[in-house]
Scaffold this active site. Sequence first.
Site, PDB file in Angstrom:
ATOM      1  NE  ARG A   1      -2.535   0.816   3.301  1.00  0.00           N
ATOM      2  CZ  ARG A   1      -1.830   0.981   4.695  1.00  0.00           C
ATOM      3  NH1 ARG A   1      -1.156   2.185   4.476  1.00  0.00           N
ATOM      4  NH2 ARG A   1      -1.775   0.638   5.798  1.00  0.00           N
TER       5      ARG A   1
ATOM      6  CE1 TYR B   1     -17.102   9.944 -16.214  1.00  0.00           C
ATOM      7  CE2 TYR B   1     -15.975  10.302 -14.383  1.00  0.00           C
ATOM      8  CZ  TYR B   1     -16.835   9.440 -15.104  1.00  0.00           C
ATOM      9  OH  TYR B   1     -17.187   8.078 -14.711  1.00  0.00           O
TER      10      TYR B   1
HETATM   11  N1  PLP Z   1     -11.949  12.286 -15.888  1.00  0.00           N
HETATM   12  C1  PLP Z   1     -12.340  12.067 -16.835  1.00  0.00           C
HETATM   13  C2  PLP Z   1     -12.364  13.171 -18.145  1.00  0.00           C
HETATM   14  C3  PLP Z   1     -13.146  10.765 -17.273  1.00  0.00           C
HETATM   15  O1  PLP Z   1     -13.893  10.566 -18.664  1.00  0.00           O
HETATM   16  C4  PLP Z   1     -13.273   9.791 -16.532  1.00  0.00           C
HETATM   17  C5  PLP Z   1     -13.873   8.790 -16.677  1.00  0.00           C
HETATM   18  O2  PLP Z   1     -14.659   8.399 -17.585  1.00  0.00           O
HETATM   19  C6  PLP Z   1     -12.682  10.189 -15.054  1.00  0.00           C
HETATM   20  C7  PLP Z   1     -11.835  11.424 -14.988  1.00  0.00           C
HETATM   21  C8  PLP Z   1     -12.773   9.043 -13.906  1.00  0.00           C
HETATM   22  O3  PLP Z   1     -11.739   8.090 -14.310  1.00  0.00           O
HETATM   23  P1  PLP Z   1     -12.052   6.454 -13.827  1.00  0.00           P
HETATM   24  O4  PLP Z   1     -13.438   6.006 -14.611  1.00  0.00           O
HETATM   25  O5  PLP Z   1     -10.705   5.897 -14.290  1.00  0.00           O
HETATM   26  O6  PLP Z   1     -12.414   6.583 -12.324  1.00  0.00           O
END
Ligand code: PLP
Length: 399
Positions: free
Chosen positions: A46, A102
């Site tokens: 970890r 997102y």
């Molecule tokens: N940031 C963006 C622009 C994303 O499209 C995503 C997921 O689709 C994430 C962050 C989150 O990543 P993860 O799905 O690996 O947790």
Amino acid sequence: MNDHTRLVQFESAPGDPFHPSNTPIYQTATFAQESATEFGQYDYSRSGNPTRTILERQLAALECPDDHDARAFAFASGLAALTAATRLLKPGDELVACDDLYGGSYRLFTKLLEPRGVVVRYVDFTDKSALARAFTTRTRLIHFETPTNPLLRIVDIRAVVAAARAHAPEARVLVDSTAMSPWLQRPLELGADIVLHSATKLLNGHGDVTAGALVVHDAALAAELAFVQNAEGAGLGPFDSFLLLRGMKTLGVRIDRQQATAQRVAEHLESHPDVKEVFYPGLRGSEDRELHARQSRGPGVVISFRTGSREVSCVLVESLKLFPIAVSFGSVNSTASLPCCMSHASIPPKVRTQRRLPEDLVRLSIGLEEAADLIADLNLAMTKARALGELHAQEVHVA
Ligand code: PLP
């Protein structure tokens, strides 16, 4: 060193007595200590694991090739990486986030950060005066993607950094660079403090790992994140670190080819009579094209477009044969999605409307397939979708 060379030439197993030419998977939870009081370089996975260390060094080298003090931290997912970055905030602190983001990041901010007393302000980062007004003396973190997801708007990284330094000097600027990867864009070189990746996407590229990364170049910030990574325990495991390292070796050849295909597909969509609007930073008419070209090396592999009707978009993606409907992007195989029903469904419909996120938006991620095959598949699906649209129009007329 040339960027293609850097992707494959790195110390793959420093200190390993067998000198393997590829990075081994140190699949172990603990490491025997020298004595009860001497922990050695590794004691518990970890806190640190050699496979993860090699991955993290490579991530830092790709994001900041000229800065040997840059440090990267690999996490179990992009959202685990974002969570670690938000641990830098305490109640009363303010986070200014771009309003086109997102859906999972929005959910993290609204459902986990705000109830714990962090104030989150959403702003259109392409509106410079609105952005300056959003900063206060309590702003501690600034979060945005560029290109944004899913509308592919371009945010001026240098301008946001300059505004932050002027109006919110204690804030750290975090760029979620998932849609670009270090192959196309390096925000730390443009002044940002933290780069975030959902390594699940382009960095890994094969759709077989969920991973995230943070990269920084400030030693004090690196120490804070190293503490969070160990204290919270969301660091990436050895096997996934190995898979991600392997995927990253082909980052350049994958993106160069996928992006060239994406350009052809975007141009085709733009000329298609059934397509209402295409969003892709490589298109000539795109107002953001010049700005994007100033801060990146290419438009990327994601295209979004509108058909004019959510139902038509639905039939369209369901009729595609070469684009499985999938939430992610950036893989070697093409995928299609309807962001409002999928990756951005966690943003409430009212908020989506306020942010002008079209319900009929289709997002394509372009893979390594031949452009002509993808275009033929899109044409067939469009024909089916158009037939449905005409049927509906007739029904409305009869009613
Ligand atoms: N940031 C963006 C622009 C994303 O499209 C995503 C997921 O689709 C994430 C962050 C989150 O990543 P993860 O799905 O690996 O947790």
